[in-house]
Design an enzyme around this catalytic site. Structure first.
Site, PDB file in Angstrom:
ATOM      1  N   GLY A 286       0.803  -1.222   0.000  1.00  6.07           N
ATOM      2  CA  GLY A 286       0.000   0.000   0.000  1.00  6.07           C
ATOM      3  C   GLY A 286       0.830   1.264   0.000  1.00  6.07           C
ATOM      4  CD  GLU A 287       2.224   1.153   3.817  1.00  7.35           C
ATOM      5  OE1 GLU A 287       1.378   1.202   4.724  1.00  7.35           O
ATOM      6  OE2 GLU A 287       2.478   0.090   3.191  1.00  7.35           O
TER       7      GLU A 287
END
Length: 421
Positions: free
Chosen positions: A64-65
């Site tokens: 996600g990051e």
């Protein structure tokens, strides 16, 4: 303060001794040697990027990051060499795939012990360190900040994290003061970082970089053969697959369910679950794994379930669905990213646990998302499956909010340029 860091490092080492064997052996054999070497800060000489360009170390913990800061990395890599560290193996894979044509070297972040951090900094000699979201590693920040700017981008602070950090404010305050710049997503996060001790003039509200995603439009050779409507449950966690499968099977309509588990190590378990549920059903239902669907694939029945046993394509898969269900939101996990279906104008269903994404409140206020508990899932799926106009309306509202909130990357870049020489 020095004594506090010594105590932290000692406690970190104690925990590391107990967890190291587990963390080592849970990885595929092909990754273990590189993982253990890089975690202790040992990098081969040929792994150093040999150019005259300045280097920036960016840390993004997982998938996600990595996705969230992708545009930032691409922009910075035009002027700098990027050292991109992750913690998870899936983060490594996505990062390597996504940045294979850019000036990016992907590594595992070293353990947060002075020896390993110093080794990595000495090897790569970065001009600055950029951390994402809540990746506040004390020794990395302490050691790096003595020599270079340390920046937090796309910063956020959940209720749980804030409550926990508040109990050790004596430790967090001097740590946060070492940060050169904090770019945070929302006003509430600015207040939380300030209350923990960050200097107010260093904190800037830039928005959420996850709104600046770029998704590939992949055309799957089987997409026109799959039964409509298509329901896609993305980034699911246990036991969400069973909850969603039960609701889908009770729908008793022509259609398809695509399930994409969040973690690849669960692919086999989810496949077993799907096959069991299908065998217990009285209906004729086709099952296939995504990687086994050839270009000429045809479904044997009008109802089908597809398991996404491949990483890195979920964002593109949302394009072909009619209804998107957000995983991690029907359990106390905090939800997964709802922006990818919004990008494709898809109606979004989520459970009550979306606290990792506070902006979901705005989606709910604008009726651009439907939040329900698991008991109501069947009813909502039936309503959306039978009403294409409603699906289109909700999807368009989500897309407009998505557009209105974009631009965080550009704001962040302008601020970074002011503090990195």
């Amino acid at each position: 303060m020095q004594a506090t860091f010594l105590i932290y490092s000692f406690l970190y080492l104690i925990v590391l001794i107990f967890l190291l064997p587990f963390e080592y052996f849970k990885r595929p054999a092909s990754l273990r040697k590189r993982w253990i070497r890089e975690k202790f800060g040992f990098f081969k000489k040929n792994e150093q990027i040999e150019t005259f360009k300045p280097k920036i170390w960016i840390h993004a913990v997982s998938v996600g990051e990595v996705v969230a800061v992708s545009r930032l990395i691409k922009e910075l890599s035009s002027k700098c060499e990027i050292i991109l560290s992750t913690i998870t193996d899936t983060g490594q894979k996505i990062a390597n795939d996504r940045f294979k044509n850019y000036n990016v070297k992907v590594i595992y972040i070293p353990f947060d012990i002075p020896f390993a951090i110093n080794k990595a900094l000495k090897h790569f000699k970065p001009l600055a360190v950029i951390l994402t979201e809540t990746e506040l590693w004390p020794n990395l920040i302490r050691i790096a900040s003595k020599k270079m700017p340390v920046i937090l981008v796309n910063g956020r602070m959940s209720d749980k994290s804030f409550n926990g950090y508040s109990k050790i404010k004596f430790f967090m305050k001097p740590l946060l003061k070492r940060l050169t710049l904090l770019c945070v997503q929302e006003e509430q996060y600015k207040e939380r970082f300030f209350n923990l001790g960050a200097e107010e003039q260093k904190i800037h509200i830039t928005g959420n970089m996850k709104f600046d995603i770029e998704l590939r439009e992949i055309h799957f050779p089987w997409e026109n053969a799959i039964a409509q409507p298509v329901i896609l449950a993305g980034s699911t966690h246990e036991p969400e697959e069973e909850i969603i499968l039960d609701a889908f099977l009770k729908l008793n309509i022509t259609g398809s369910l695509i399930i994409a588990p969040r973690h690849p190590e669960r692919f086999q378990a989810v496949e077993t679950l799907i096959k069991r549920k299908i065998s217990e059903s009285s209906r004729e239902i086709s099952f296939s794994k995504l990687t086994e669907m050839p270009s000429a694939f045809s479904f044997k029945s009008s109802t089908s379930v597809v398991l996404v046993d491949q990483m890195g394509i979920l964002g593109s898969l949302y394009r072909i669905c009619d209804i998107a269900i957000i995983g991690g939101s029907f359990i106390a996990h905090g939800g997964q990213n709802p922006l990818e279906p919004a990008y494709w104008r898809k109606p979004i269903i989520c459970g009550p646990f979306m606290y990792n994404f506070p902006f979901i409140e705005e989606f709910l206020n604008h009726e651009a998302c439907i939040m329900i508990d698991k008991a109501s899932l069947l009813e909502i799926l039936k309503e959306l499956a039978e009403n294409s106009e409603l699906r289109q309306t909700i999807g368009n509202r989500a897309y407009q909010l998505f557009l209105n909130k974009s631009g965080a990357t550009e704001k962040t870049l302008r601020l970074i340029e002011k503090v990195i020489p």
